[in-house]
Design a protein around this motif. Structure first.
Motif, PDB file in Angstrom:
ATOM      1  N   LEU A 104      -2.775   4.866  41.552  1.00 32.69           N
ATOM      2  CA  LEU A 104      -3.879   4.225  42.265  1.00 32.69           C
ATOM      3  C   LEU A 104      -3.550   2.780  42.625  1.00 32.69           C
ATOM      4  O   LEU A 104      -3.857   2.306  43.731  1.00 32.69           O
ATOM      5  CB  LEU A 104      -5.152   4.296  41.420  1.00 32.69           C
ATOM      6  N   LYS A 105      -2.911   2.076  41.700  1.00 36.42           N
ATOM      7  CA  LYS A 105      -2.521   0.691  41.962  1.00 36.42           C
ATOM      8  C   LYS A 105      -1.521   0.621  43.114  1.00 36.42           C
ATOM      9  O   LYS A 105      -1.635  -0.218  44.018  1.00 36.42           O
ATOM     10  CB  LYS A 105      -1.905   0.093  40.692  1.00 36.42           C
ATOM     11  N   LEU A 106      -0.543   1.525  43.090  1.00 33.28           N
ATOM     12  CA  LEU A 106       0.477   1.537  44.136  1.00 33.28           C
ATOM     13  C   LEU A 106      -0.122   1.876  45.497  1.00 33.28           C
ATOM     14  O   LEU A 106       0.255   1.286  46.521  1.00 33.28           O
ATOM     15  CB  LEU A 106       1.565   2.550  43.769  1.00 33.28           C
ATOM     16  N   LYS A 202      -4.709   6.803  57.214  1.00 28.98           N
ATOM     17  CA  LYS A 202      -3.777   5.949  56.451  1.00 28.98           C
ATOM     18  C   LYS A 202      -4.247   5.748  55.008  1.00 28.98           C
ATOM     19  O   LYS A 202      -4.329   4.630  54.495  1.00 28.98           O
ATOM     20  CB  LYS A 202      -3.582   4.612  57.167  1.00 28.98           C
ATOM     21  N   THR A 203      -4.537   6.865  54.370  1.00 24.78           N
ATOM     22  CA  THR A 203      -4.970   6.899  52.977  1.00 24.78           C
ATOM     23  C   THR A 203      -3.929   7.646  52.159  1.00 24.78           C
ATOM     24  O   THR A 203      -3.416   8.680  52.595  1.00 24.78           O
ATOM     25  CB  THR A 203      -6.333   7.615  52.861  1.00 24.78           C
ATOM     26  N   VAL A 204      -3.589   7.135  50.986  1.00 28.76           N
ATOM     27  CA  VAL A 204      -2.571   7.754  50.140  1.00 28.76           C
ATOM     28  C   VAL A 204      -3.147   8.991  49.449  1.00 28.76           C
ATOM     29  O   VAL A 204      -4.210   8.931  48.838  1.00 28.76           O
ATOM     30  CB  VAL A 204      -2.054   6.742  49.088  1.00 28.76           C
ATOM     31  N   PRO A 230       2.232  15.558  49.104  1.00 27.70           N
ATOM     32  CA  PRO A 230       1.488  14.377  48.640  1.00 27.70           C
ATOM     33  C   PRO A 230       2.329  13.105  48.787  1.00 27.70           C
ATOM     34  O   PRO A 230       3.562  13.146  48.781  1.00 27.70           O
ATOM     35  CB  PRO A 230       1.216  14.680  47.163  1.00 27.70           C
ATOM     36  N   ASP A 231       1.644  11.976  48.873  1.00 33.03           N
ATOM     37  CA  ASP A 231       2.341  10.687  48.901  1.00 33.03           C
ATOM     38  C   ASP A 231       2.790  10.277  47.498  1.00 33.03           C
ATOM     39  O   ASP A 231       3.837   9.661  47.335  1.00 33.03           O
ATOM     40  CB  ASP A 231       1.421   9.615  49.488  1.00 33.03           C
ATOM     41  N   ILE A 232       1.980  10.625  46.500  1.00 31.14           N
ATOM     42  CA  ILE A 232       2.307  10.333  45.100  1.00 31.14           C
ATOM     43  C   ILE A 232       1.918  11.550  44.256  1.00 31.14           C
ATOM     44  O   ILE A 232       0.875  12.174  44.491  1.00 31.14           O
ATOM     45  CB  ILE A 232       1.571   9.073  44.580  1.00 31.14           C
ATOM     46  N   ILE A 250       7.114   9.267  44.002  1.00 26.88           N
ATOM     47  CA  ILE A 250       6.609   8.424  45.096  1.00 26.88           C
ATOM     48  C   ILE A 250       7.360   8.758  46.379  1.00 26.88           C
ATOM     49  O   ILE A 250       8.606   8.724  46.429  1.00 26.88           O
ATOM     50  CB  ILE A 250       6.806   6.930  44.747  1.00 26.88           C
ATOM     51  N   HIS A 251       6.626   9.102  47.415  1.00 25.77           N
ATOM     52  CA  HIS A 251       7.209   9.467  48.703  1.00 25.77           C
ATOM     53  C   HIS A 251       8.027   8.300  49.263  1.00 25.77           C
ATOM     54  O   HIS A 251       7.664   7.128  49.069  1.00 25.77           O
ATOM     55  CB  HIS A 251       6.098   9.850  49.686  1.00 25.77           C
TER      56      HIS A 251
END
Length: 376
Positions: A104-106, A202-204, A230-232, A250-251
């Motif tokens: 979430l932080k990333l 543009k949402t992770v 997924p992005d993460i 992490i993508h």
């Protein structure tokens, strides 16, 4: 000094364990159909696992992340090969909650936004942002509640889009099979639509694979059934077979910089040795295939049960949904039949999360005991 009394405890004291069995101080044997919250992936005290940790601690148990650690590189390479998550980057930490905190932080660093979208009946951990994204107000303290989280029904793409188009949401976090919430899963159409909306706004997109990852569903990750990227990806539980380790994949579209994330104990030598041994055993003993095979056998046996409303989950992440609360049934299974099972937010759901090494004879024993209790 007394212990801080936050856990309701069964009056059982395990002192040793082997594969799918746990033994108490009186040498009573218990069949472990819960794996300590889905943590035990390759069986208790697997010889390969014991050897890996023992050999590593005899040489070097820990040093900080300020030095080279080839075990981290080896773990990343092996994880890429077995998971088929090509070109992702690995950041290691210590637990599932910590994995989701870092995810979430990333995400917020990456796009500069601050809100989170999660789903009803979700569970992502008990710390800061992770617990705020968990749909259980009883465990969210006022300091956690400062996090701005929207909760949406699983499967509701219209509400997702209405929230994302405000351009304030840094991440959507989702369990593709909900764990504590009760093993609910939506459709491939929904998960693919969710990925499309995240890209559009543009949402992770964070796939929480803390419980479902490392082969528990029969796929290496639960999201892979739905052909999304997924992005993460957050991981933990089965990753270390009981040794504390977590991480995020992490993508490559998300770029690192010095100091962006950090941890003291994450990715230490012992944790990496433990997780590498888990991956090796999963591969060599074909435990993903076993999860699929045993799951099919379990589901067929379960269809014979009285008072069963439905069977949830897949692989060895399963739930039996009865027409009555299962708390007393669980007590009978553990005290009379010496079998560990799990509960969920749904009081009628009996959760089954055994080691991936479980065999058909263990499933047979479980159903004999279960039918005996249901018929009585």
């Amino acid at each position: 000094m007394s212990l801080f009394n936050v856990y309701p405890l069964f009056d059982i004291t395990p002192v040793k364990a082997k594969d799918v069995y746990v033994y108490d101080e009186n040498n009573v044997e218990y069949l472990d159909l819960y794996g300590g919250h889905a943590v035990i992936s390759i069986g208790h005290s697997h010889p390969r696992y014991v050897s890996a940790i023992s050999n590593q601690v005899s040489k070097l148990g820990f040093y900080s992340n300020a030095i080279q650690n080839p075990l981290q590189v080896a773990l990343a390479d092996k994880l890429e090969t077995l998971s088929s998550c090509k070109d992702y980057q690995l950041f290691l930490c210590n637990s599932g909650a910590e994995a989701n905190e870092n995810a979430l932080k990333l995400a917020s660093f990456h796009n500069g936004k601050s809100k989170v979208l999660a789903f009803k009946n979700s569970f992502h951990g008990r710390t800061s942002a992770a617990v705020a994204a968990t749909d259980n107000p009883k465990i969210v303290a006022p300091i956690n509640a400062q996090q701005d989280v929207n909760f949406v029904e699983l499967g509701d793409l219209i509400s997702v889009e209405n929230i994302l188009k405000a351009n304030q949401t840094c991440a959507v976090i989702i369990e593709c099979i909900q764990g504590v919430g009760g093993l609910d899963e939506s459709t491939t159409e929904f998960y693919q639509g969710l990925e499309t909306l995240c890209k559009q706004y543009k949402t992770v997109l964070i796939a929480d694979e803390v419980q479902s990852g490392f082969g528990r569903t029969g796929d290496f990750f639960a999201f892979q059934k739905h052909n999304i990227t997924p992005d993460i990806i957050s991981i933990a539980k089965g990753m270390g077979n009981g040794f504390p380790i977590g991480g995020i994949l992490i993508h490559p579209s998300i770029k690192p910089s010095f100091g962006l994330l950090g941890t003291t104990f994450g990715g230490n030598h012992l944790a990496c040795a433990a997780s590498l041994s888990v991956l090796e055993v999963i591969e060599e003993e074909k435990l993903l295939e076993n999860a699929i095979d045993i799951s099919a056998y379990f589901i067929e046996k379960a269809k014979e049960l009285p008072r069963l409303k439905g069977i949830k989950g897949r692989g060895l992440m399963l739930g039996l949904d009865f027409d009555f609360p299962v708390s007393e049934l669980r007590k009978q299974l553990i005290h009379k039949h010496h079998m560990f099972t799990g509960s969920a937010k749904n009081p009628n759901l009996l959760r089954i999360l055994p080691p991936l090494t479980i065999q058909k004879k263990h499933i047979d024993a479980f159903f004999v005991a279960l039918k005996k209790e249901l018929n009585s």
